[in-house]
Enzyme design. Structure first.
Site, PDB file in Angstrom:
ATOM      1  N   ARG A  53       0.843  -1.221   0.000  1.00 17.16           N
ATOM      2  CA  ARG A  53       0.000   0.000   0.000  1.00 17.16           C
ATOM      3  C   ARG A  53       0.870   1.261   0.000  1.00 17.16           C
ATOM      4  NH1 ARG A  53      -2.120   0.574   6.235  1.00 17.16           N
ATOM      5  NH2 ARG A  53      -0.657  -0.904   7.124  1.00 17.16           N
ATOM      6  N   SER A  74      -4.961   4.968   5.846  1.00 19.09           N
ATOM      7  CA  SER A  74      -4.724   3.523   5.746  1.00 19.09           C
ATOM      8  C   SER A  74      -4.324   3.136   4.331  1.00 19.09           C
ATOM      9  CB  SER A  74      -5.988   2.744   6.118  1.00 19.09           C
ATOM     10  OG  SER A  74      -6.392   3.054   7.419  1.00 19.09           O
ATOM     11  N   GLU A  96     -19.141   5.086   0.081  1.00 20.29           N
ATOM     12  CA  GLU A  96     -18.370   4.623  -1.083  1.00 20.29           C
ATOM     13  C   GLU A  96     -19.155   4.720  -2.387  1.00 20.29           C
ATOM     14  OE1 GLU A  96     -18.783   2.925   1.750  1.00 20.29           O
ATOM     15  OE2 GLU A  96     -16.797   2.791   2.636  1.00 20.29           O
ATOM     16  N   PHE A 152     -14.610  -2.702   0.310  1.00 16.99           N
ATOM     17  CA  PHE A 152     -15.517  -1.553   0.270  1.00 16.99           C
ATOM     18  C   PHE A 152     -15.497  -0.819  -1.075  1.00 16.99           C
ATOM     19  CE2 PHE A 152     -14.183  -1.596   4.952  1.00 16.99           C
ATOM     20  CZ  PHE A 152     -15.050  -2.631   5.223  1.00 16.99           C
ATOM     21  N   HIS A 178      -5.596  -3.443   1.510  1.00 16.87           N
ATOM     22  CA  HIS A 178      -6.049  -4.430   2.499  1.00 16.87           C
ATOM     23  C   HIS A 178      -6.827  -5.571   1.838  1.00 16.87           C
ATOM     24  CE1 HIS A 178      -4.948  -0.984   4.900  1.00 16.87           C
ATOM     25  NE2 HIS A 178      -5.199  -1.608   6.034  1.00 16.87           N
ATOM     26  N   ARG A 219      -2.024  -4.925   2.984  1.00 15.70           N
ATOM     27  CA  ARG A 219      -1.701  -4.226   4.221  1.00 15.70           C
ATOM     28  C   ARG A 219      -0.310  -4.543   4.783  1.00 15.70           C
ATOM     29  NH1 ARG A 219      -3.257  -6.210   9.890  1.00 15.70           N
ATOM     30  NH2 ARG A 219      -2.497  -4.528  11.200  1.00 15.70           N
TER      31      ARG A 219
END
Lengths: 281, 318
Positions: free
Chosen positions: B13, B40, B61, B86, B112, B170
């Site tokens: 990421r 994140s 979203e 998501f 993630h 992640r």
């Protein structure tokens, strides 16, 4: 600029187009197309700054319109064709194999005037907000218009978009609700009541204008008011009261014709109530 | 022959974050949108440099996808970032209509992804996202294997004109591909040349496959490892070439069986070179809480399981 008398004549022809297109296709959504016909006619003929001959999908240098309630495509296509975006004769291809006039608006086949695909409800308001942000980034002072149905406002994404636009100061956007009170399964109030729409939009931070979506004087008054509210930090919502199926006595005020095509006899009966003002396609 | 060197652990990421920042410096059309997970997903550097081109959408979203499509219509190049679940499962229809069918130049940055999200458990661990995105006509699906490749894939996605699904993860994992090379969308990369069997791996499983190659080398097995950074469009020519050369195939991915890389490879081989194929994937189940390494072992996604699959594939050779 067309006079209100001229706008009336145009919108009667648009209604004829809708009935003929849907009858020929044996499918489609005449009810909402007829409730939005006057609003779309006024918007394209008198309100929007646009030029069919220089139109591009990116909307640069022009006002942009997105039809969120994609099932109103017959009205949309008729108005676009009558304005000169594509030949009126092409209306006869609606919903037929290989057509640019897909059942719901599509960008895949390059039909001039279509900015974004729609049909799955609740999404066009978000896209319109994106276009409005893009115009701000480009310092393009033109406006973005989007039409949603009242039943469509049962979609949660509408309210995500309702929160987003005021937060980001999107004030170059005019949304219009075709408030006909009907959806496929019945009266909107009996399906999933929207309650006090004006208070809801105001509570979300929008400027709200109300009007009669079948009275051209009032439609033009409402658009002028809405335009005067742009550029002041808030998006604008026009709540336009309409009648599903407006213009044909046996189709008006009922959800029966939301997504049903007339048969030939019903078509002839409907057309007898709608004068051929601009010449059929 | 090895074409990689492990230079230490880094999260993929952060490779995305570095790539997005660089793309944003080069190209003023790049904009970014987040749904409350900007940090994140490592979008901070871009946000700090270009606050005017960053749009925080909040935990919404569906709207984010639509706004991105609208920005793309005006000529911007939007990257939307969130956790993989998501920005796929939650918004499949929005991506389908606004991005894929709507033909908008939107890049979906999915962090993630897979089981290595770890402790948050199954609600957050998508093992179905490649299947969903692969199913959309015209969607490019890129699942890079390490920090360097994720950075280069992000830059390539920014240059590419069309919808891209960019999948990364992640945890900090070995960084072993070169810092700079001509990363091409749709091109498989041979990281280890071999003759007895081939592993087609994607994402975090590429490193596990290289580890498997090292074990097997000690057993006298020459394993080819091909990094399938782009799952769609699949480099069918490279897949068939390695299958013809080795005659035994393993597909390895941090994704469930349905709709994953394995199915794409099997489809290509059924047409081009039917040879024994074994699969290393999450099967048909949900994830659970645990450490990334513990979960990789539990779900059979580590080097040892890949080596076992290679032995099975080789045993089936005619």
């Amino acid at each position: 600029m067309a006079s209100t008398e001229e706008l009336k004549r145009i919108s009667v022809q648009v209604r004829r187009d809708i009935i003929r297109m849907v009858t020929a296709a044996k499918s489609g959504h005449p009810g909402g197309s007829m409730s939005s016909a006057d609003i779309l006619t006024a918007l394209y003929y008198n309100v929007m700054e646009h030029n069919p001959s220089t139109w591009t999908r990116d909307g640069k240098g022009q006002d942009v319109f997105i039809l969120s309630a994609g099932h109103l495509s017959p009205a949309y296509y008729s108005v676009l064709a009558r304005c000169g975006y594509f030949p009126v004769s092409e209306l006869g291809t609606f919903r037929k194999l290989g057509t640019r006039l897909q059942g719901h608006p599509s960008v895949v086949r390059g039909l001039p005037g279509i900015t974004q695909a729609s049909g799955s409800l609740g999404q066009g308001l978000s896209a319109a907000e994106g276009v409005a942000l893009g115009k701000k980034l480009d310092n393009d002072g033109h406006l973005v218009y989007v039409l949603v149905g009242d039943g469509e406002c049962e979609e949660g994404q509408i309210w995500e978009a309702a929160m987003f636009a005021p937060h980001h100061g999107i004030d170059n956007l005019i949304a219009i609700t075709d408030w006909n009170g009907q959806q496929i399964d019945g009266h909107v109030d009996k399906i999933a009541g929207l309650g006090d729409l004006r208070s809801k939009w105001e509570a979300f931070g929008w400027s709200v204008v109300e009007g009669n979506g079948h009275d051209f004087d009032d439609i033009l008054r409402a658009f002028a008011e809405a335009r005067s509210m742009t550029g002041k930090g808030k998006p604008v919502m026009m709540l336009m009261k309409t009648v599903m199926g407006d213009g044909v006595d046996f189709m008006a005020g009922t959800n029966k014709w939301h997504g049903k095509a007339p048969d030939q006899e019903q078509c002839d009966k409907a057309l007898s109530q709608l004068e051929e003002t601009l010449g059929d396609y | 022959m090895k074409h990689y060197t492990n230079t230490g652990n880094k999260d993929t990421r952060s490779g995305f974050g570095a790539g997005l920042y660089e793309a944003g410096q080069k190209d003023g059309r790049i904009v970014a949108l987040a749904a409350d997970l900007a940090s994140s997903v490592k979008m901070d550097a871009f946000f700090n440099e270009h606050p005017d081109r960053f749009f925080q959408c909040g935990i919404a979203e569906a709207n984010m996808i639509g706004v991105a499509a609208g920005l793309a219509i005006t000529g911007k190049v939007p990257f939307v970032g969130s956790f993989a679940e998501f920005v796929t499962g939650r918004v499949y229809d929005q991506i389908r209509q606004e991005v894929a069918y709507g033909r908008t130049n939107v890049k979906i940055a999915a962090s993630h992804s897979g089981i290595t999200l770890g402790e948050d458990g199954a609600t957050h661990q998508t093992m179905e996202d490649i299947a969903l995105m692969k199913a959309l006509p015209g969607m490019v699906v890129i699942n890079p294997c390490d920090y360097n490749q994720t950075r280069l894939a992000t830059l390539a996605a920014a240059r590419y004109d069309g919808p891209v699904y960019l999948r990364f993860g992640r945890p900090a994992v070995p960084n072993f591909t070169p810092v700079d090379y001509d990363f091409q969308i749709g091109k498989a990369i041979v990281l280890n040349e071999g003759t007895d069997a081939v592993v087609f791996a994607t994402g975090h499983l590429v490193w596990e496959a290289l580890q498997a190659a090292e074990f097997l080398d000690r057993e006298g097995v020459s394993l080819e490892v091909v990094d399938i950074a782009t799952v769609k469009p699949l480099d069918e020519e490279a897949v068939v070439a390695s299958a013809v050369k080795t005659g035994a195939v393993v597909c390895a991915e941090e994704h469930n069986a349905a709709g994953g890389l394995g199915e794409s490879v099997a489809y290509a081989l059924a047409k081009g070179c039917p040879v024994p194929v074994e699969f290393v994937n999450g099967g048909d189940r949900f994830g659970q809480s645990g450490t990334p390494a513990g979960l990789m072992q539990e779900y059979g996604l580590d080097a040892a399981h890949i080596a076992d699959a290679v032995r099975r594939a080789m045993a089936r050779k005619r």
